[in-house]
Design an enzyme around this catalytic site. Structure first.
Site, PDB file in Angstrom:
ATOM      1  N   PRO A   2       0.829  -1.216   0.000  1.00 53.74           N
ATOM      2  CA  PRO A   2       0.000   0.000   0.000  1.00 53.74           C
ATOM      3  C   PRO A   2       0.861   1.264   0.000  1.00 53.74           C
ATOM      4  CG  PRO A   2      -0.658  -1.523   1.754  1.00 53.74           C
ATOM      5  CD  PRO A   2       0.611  -2.044   1.172  1.00 53.74           C
ATOM      6  N   GLU A   3       0.506   2.205  -0.874  1.00 54.58           N
ATOM      7  CA  GLU A   3       1.188   3.494  -0.923  1.00 54.58           C
ATOM      8  C   GLU A   3       0.197   4.567  -0.466  1.00 54.58           C
ATOM      9  OE1 GLU A   3       3.227   4.032  -4.709  1.00 54.58           O
ATOM     10  OE2 GLU A   3       3.420   1.868  -4.949  1.00 54.58           O
ATOM     11  N   ARG A 113       1.532 -11.664   5.630  1.00 55.04           N
ATOM     12  CA  ARG A 113       2.995 -11.830   5.694  1.00 55.04           C
ATOM     13  C   ARG A 113       3.617 -11.251   6.973  1.00 55.04           C
ATOM     14  NH1 ARG A 113       5.642 -10.556   0.015  1.00 55.04           N
ATOM     15  NH2 ARG A 113       7.433 -11.385   1.141  1.00 55.04           N
ATOM     16  N   ARG A 177      20.244  17.266  -5.353  1.00 58.01           N
ATOM     17  CA  ARG A 177      20.453  15.817  -5.391  1.00 58.01           C
ATOM     18  C   ARG A 177      20.867  15.363  -6.782  1.00 58.01           C
ATOM     19  NH1 ARG A 177      17.682  13.600  -0.852  1.00 58.01           N
ATOM     20  NH2 ARG A 177      18.651  11.632  -1.472  1.00 58.01           N
TER      21      ARG A 177
END
Ligand SMILES: [Zn+2]
Length: 304
Positions: A2-3, A113, A177
């Protein structure tokens, strides 16, 4: 896994279903699901009698704000789900923690899990731990675990759907970055809540190659990326998230966003914009899907 859109969907569902509910009792059947406080028996003792005031989300974590100011965090990780079960619903063998509600329903934390984690924390990031909130919250702070809810998320980057996350702010962060865009979008300290699905979708929509170095983007690239990240996340929420394996909303139903994705898990299928087959590469050990025509390879890249 899930995001942001999936976790937001769970939080909104729970807000409708359990805000105002009282947790009369909790049962933990897999101890490692409980992150804090320790041992799990203490978690069980401290959550009993708590009233859920409201439910929200930070990054990929569901936050249940309790009436007394404490916050319960539920990180779903790979296969976690929070499901509200009506009275008399048969037990679920994969429910690792069951919260019995005073009205007879159950809030079940299901996790096949077992990677997900649940914590119970003193609220806020401003007040000192335990101050003025009674004996119960002081007990939470004992034993060297002095994290407040604000500190639990201190390493997380900005929320991409918040008003303060502007294209200018993203530009400033990208310019410092040199990492590849795909890697950076997955970095929770750079931006919170984006995972593998929505990183690939946002880059396709922005026509940016996943291996582009962040500091090579021009102003127009950044604006497209900013808009695309927010669009794919918002659309994900509207469609109640993408279900590929175990993700479900709090109603137990899968989301509808998986079939609306443009590149994720569409390897060799035609690009919706140009018809070229979608390609799959591995970036930082994560499957990465993109269109080789719409997302041109960066100059000098070692892309396969
Ligand atoms: Zn294309």
């Amino acid at each position: 896994m899930p995001e942001l859109p999936e976790v937001e969907t769970v939080a909104r569902d729970l807000q409708h279903r359990v805000a105002g509910a009282t947790i009369s009792r909790a049962t933990v059947s897999w101890d490692r699901t409980i992150r804090h406080p320790q041992p799990p028996e203490r978690f069980v003792a401290e959550i009993a009698g708590a009233v859920i005031r409201r439910v929200s989300r930070r990054a990929k974590t569901v936050l249940l704000h309790l009436e007394d100011g404490r916050v319960m965090t539920v990180a779903l990780r790979m296969t976690g789900a929070l499901i509200v079960a009506g009275a008399g619903t048969p037990p679920d063998p994969y429910a690792r923690v069951v919260f019995e509600l005073a009205d007879g329903r159950e809030l079940r934390y299901r996790d096949v899990r077992k990677f997900g984690r649940i914590g119970l924390w003193p609220g806020g990031g401003l007040r000192s731990v335990g101050a003025g909130r009674g004996a119960r919250s002081r007990r939470v702070a004992e034993g060297g675990h002095r994290y407040r809810i604000g500190e639990v998320f201190s390493g997380h980057g900005p929320e991409p759907l918040q008003r303060g996350f502007t294209a200018e702010r993203l530009a400033e962060r990208l310019a410092r970055r040199s990492a590849k865009l795909k890697t950076l979008l997955l970095d929770q300290s750079f931006i919170a809540g984006v995972g593998n699905i929505y990183a690939d979708e946002a880059l396709w929509r922005a026509r940016l190659h996943p291996l582009r170095a962040a500091d090579t983007l021009d102003a127009a690239d950044v604006r497209r990326l900013h808009r695309s990240v927010r669009q794919v996340l918002r659309e994900g929420i509207v469609n109640r998230g993408a279900s590929f394996s175990d993700y479900v909303g709090a109603d137990g139903e899968p989301g509808a966003n998986a079939e609306r994705l443009a590149v994720y898990r569409r390897t060799e299928q035609p690009c919706f914009r140009c018809g070229r087959p979608i390609r799959r590469i591995v970036v930082g050990q994560r499957s990465t899907h993109f269109c080789p025509r719409c997302q041109p390879e960066p100059v000098g890249s070692a892309a396969p």
